[in-house]
Design an enzyme around this catalytic site. Sequence first.
Site, PDB file in Angstrom:
ATOM      1  CG  HIS A 131       1.244  -0.786  12.571  1.00 42.94           C
ATOM      2  ND1 HIS A 131       2.280   0.228  12.231  1.00 42.94           N
ATOM      3  CD2 HIS A 131       0.360  -0.099  11.924  1.00 42.94           C
ATOM      4  CE1 HIS A 131       1.882   1.037  11.524  1.00 42.94           C
ATOM      5  NE2 HIS A 131       0.669   0.689  10.861  1.00 42.94           N
ATOM      6  CG  ASP A 162       0.774   4.127   8.983  1.00 38.47           C
ATOM      7  OD1 ASP A 162       0.406   3.402   9.657  1.00 38.47           O
ATOM      8  OD2 ASP A 162       1.117   4.109   7.911  1.00 38.47           O
ATOM      9  CD  GLU A 209       0.695  -2.046   8.436  1.00 40.98           C
ATOM     10  OE1 GLU A 209      -0.210  -2.100   7.490  1.00 40.98           O
ATOM     11  OE2 GLU A 209       1.375  -1.226   8.340  1.00 40.98           O
ATOM     12  CD  GLU A 210       3.689   1.210   8.064  1.00 39.25           C
ATOM     13  OE1 GLU A 210       3.734   0.891   6.710  1.00 39.25           O
ATOM     14  OE2 GLU A 210       2.922   2.093   8.640  1.00 39.25           O
ATOM     15  CG  HIS A 253       3.914   5.219   4.431  1.00 35.25           C
ATOM     16  ND1 HIS A 253       3.818   4.147   3.427  1.00 35.25           N
ATOM     17  CD2 HIS A 253       3.313   4.637   5.398  1.00 35.25           C
ATOM     18  CE1 HIS A 253       3.264   3.034   3.869  1.00 35.25           C
ATOM     19  NE2 HIS A 253       2.878   3.417   5.315  1.00 35.25           N
TER      20      HIS A 253
END
Lengths: 454, 454
Positions: free
Chosen positions: B277, B289, B323-324, B421
């Site tokens: 993503h 991420d 996605e998040e 994150h």
Amino acid sequence: MKKRLLLAFSLLVTGAQAQSPDSVTIRKIYNEVLTNSPSYEWLRHLTQQIGPRLSGSEGAQKAVDWTKQLMEQQGFDRVFLQEVMVPHWVRGAKEVAYIQNGKQKITVPIAALGGSVATPTKGIEAQVIEVKSFQELRDLGAGKVKGKIVFYNRPMDPTKLNTFEAYAGAVDQRGNGATEAARLGAVGTIVRSMTTVLDDNPHTGSMRYATGVPLIPSAAISTNGAERLSKMLKDNPGLTFYFKQNCETLPDAKSYNVVGEIKGSEKPDEIIVVGGHLDSWDIGQGAHDDGSGCMQSIEVLRALKALGIKPKRTLRAVMFMNEENGLRGGIGYADYAKKNNENHIAAVESDNGGFTPRGFGIVGTPEQRAKAIAWKPLLAPYGLHEIGAGSGGADIGPLAQLGTVLFGFKPDSQRYFDFHHAGIDRFESVNKRELELGAASMAALVYLLDQHGL
Amino acid sequence: MKKRLLLAFSLLVTGAQAQSPDSVTIRKIYNEVLTNSPSYEWLRHLTQQIGPRLSGSEGAQKAVDWTKQLMEQQGFDRVFLQEVMVPHWVRGAKEVAYIQNGKQKITVPIAALGGSVATPTKGIEAQVIEVKSFQELRDLGAGKVKGKIVFYNRPMDPTKLNTFEAYAGAVDQRGNGATEAARLGAVGTIVRSMTTVLDDNPHTGSMRYATGVPLIPSAAISTNGAERLSKMLKDNPGLTFYFKQNCETLPDAKSYNVVGEIKGSEKPDEIIVVGGHLDSWDIGQGAHDDGSGCMQSIEVLRALKALGIKPKRTLRAVMFMNEENGLRGGIGYADYAKKNNENHIAAVESDNGGFTPRGFGIVGTPEQRAKAIAWKPLLAPYGLHEIGAGSGGADIGPLAQLGTVLFGFKPDSQRYFDFHHAGIDRFESVNKRELELGAASMAALVYLLDQHGL
């Protein structure tokens, strides 16, 4: 519905299988280490408070004193020192090096190789001959090499999955490069650092001289420096390289292996060793190499003791001295064992970095290997899939003559040579969980060795 | 002598086995990626030049434009965008938080959770009630919770070997904590960051509100902050916590999935997806991420093309958007596939970080799983031992309804939640070799899927 019942049943079966006494204990070992391990904080002290620990240095002596005290504090049954005489090489003032390309002068980072002689006080400046192998050097012959600096520039092969294989395929340049070059009349050697990373960190390491061959100074150059020098040589083969290093070999110094022991309750005469080496190179903090292995080894005994596991056999955590430039501790340990008629059934070494565990390499008979490989179902759930023939470890190597089965802890190798022997092998490069998982993996293996022998 | 001959013979046999066409191609794939991959430099651009890419942000749009251009430059057969509407949440000015303990005022690092409402402009100050679970909260009841800030402080379980399991066991506090607390009249929630590391980095992440329950502001606090708050609450349960956050949910914004395609030569209607993503949280650079997964996915197609491998089936690298905090890209992609009657036989997602490869999780029928598991001997030499039932990936999840077999790339999980994150999920946290090995592992699987179907 039927499917669900089946699933539930198969989960029960798996659960039941997982309840073997060994698997229960191994689970407890991992829980203990992942929850209560002080090993990361120990490593912080060893690397940040004590720092570099080259054999013969003040740091090495401090590390001996501190690990002895640390193991005493753990309440092990016995903590003792084994005296060994170690080489005492010192770097002296920081090296200076530059490429002189006409009027252009480009400073490059180098580090004298351990064991090298110094340059003359004013340094050495000479033309450079770049080679990728000893064969290429010999083919050039004395006519082209005499009076020059030989520049070894064969990179580690990035396609090797195990980076230690890539290292093994390149490190001859560092170990024997000076001798090979001196035979043809070279005045010095510069060796590309042993790493696949392109950066500005020179990686030191040991080199040897052969008798009867002139001792010429030898240094590692950072990979970026090597790339630059190589590129410039293509444009101007007549450029010169200057370097100055101030290292020196002093008389051998007195030092020690540090040994902590928990006495076996049933077979105290059968000894199982778990160890790493306490010395490190002088330009970093020796965090992965091999502060990690030392702290993990002490943690193995601490964790078993904390869980109330009373070993049948005698367990020893050994901090070996002088792996980097002499192996005197490893050799000395085996000598003591032989003299004292000690029966070492197995030795486990962690000297491949404090990274996430992958398995263990084994040196032993096929039957001994098979017995350890049969433990795989107990260890694979913890990521230990690679259990089989392999290498043990430099320090425990001399025990092989005594019939000891050797186990080399095998963490993931991908990041190791980013740091190995460089200034960046510092505390921050070690991950807490990865360090702990290594310790727990070693403790699980030591537990199985203690329970079942070999 | 005999033994040596036997050894030589068995090595020959092993060598011969290693020469199957699949194993030769897989070796070539790894060589290509480990030697020539630009993926690390691509990641540098995505993370350092473009930076954070939260859905609806300028960074997300730049990432769409740049990855489209990047795939066009690779000469893929087709590169196209798929429009999706995405949630557009913005953090606003940096949060402020402190513990007020009598006259003592201690600033602590927090980050608003994605989707949270702001506090009133002057912030919220209230007494704190610490709990470790929703059950504990409910047992306390509205009488003790009303008007207070609920502080969720159940850590991730450090004994879980797979850190994603530890995450799954704690993340309910972040996702549903505000709603659970609001039902009992709380005015805000503070959630311990989802990491096993003790440090000063708050880890954001998404949260949801339930309809009919007051929307109260919710923030993550660093683990050190959580430890400190917990300790101070034990001494003084009457202390107050102040926080102010300025986040806001704007109207949905237009955005895109970015798709690059190599057309299949034999079965072009059978599609294999490999993806990650493109969006990321706003406080770091989204390196692990999931910049890593995106760059690896493009690298899969680049490497196969560079090797002259013409796939039988159609291969697509998909950069999923959102996605998040919404999964609109993943849902949208499956919707397009359904509308266009596309036949996706398999989808591979990399969204677990750019770490050293361990294996693949599979979502499919037992027969489909068995077929993939049978490839283990081809993949285990590259460290891919963990191939079996598991999870696929959030973005490819919606394809399951269409009968697509899902594969989740499974790198080592130990370091992931150190960065996840948080502001430190930056380029420097990704290792070049580890990133490349992930890409090569995905390319090897995609090659096998293409050759043999499922």
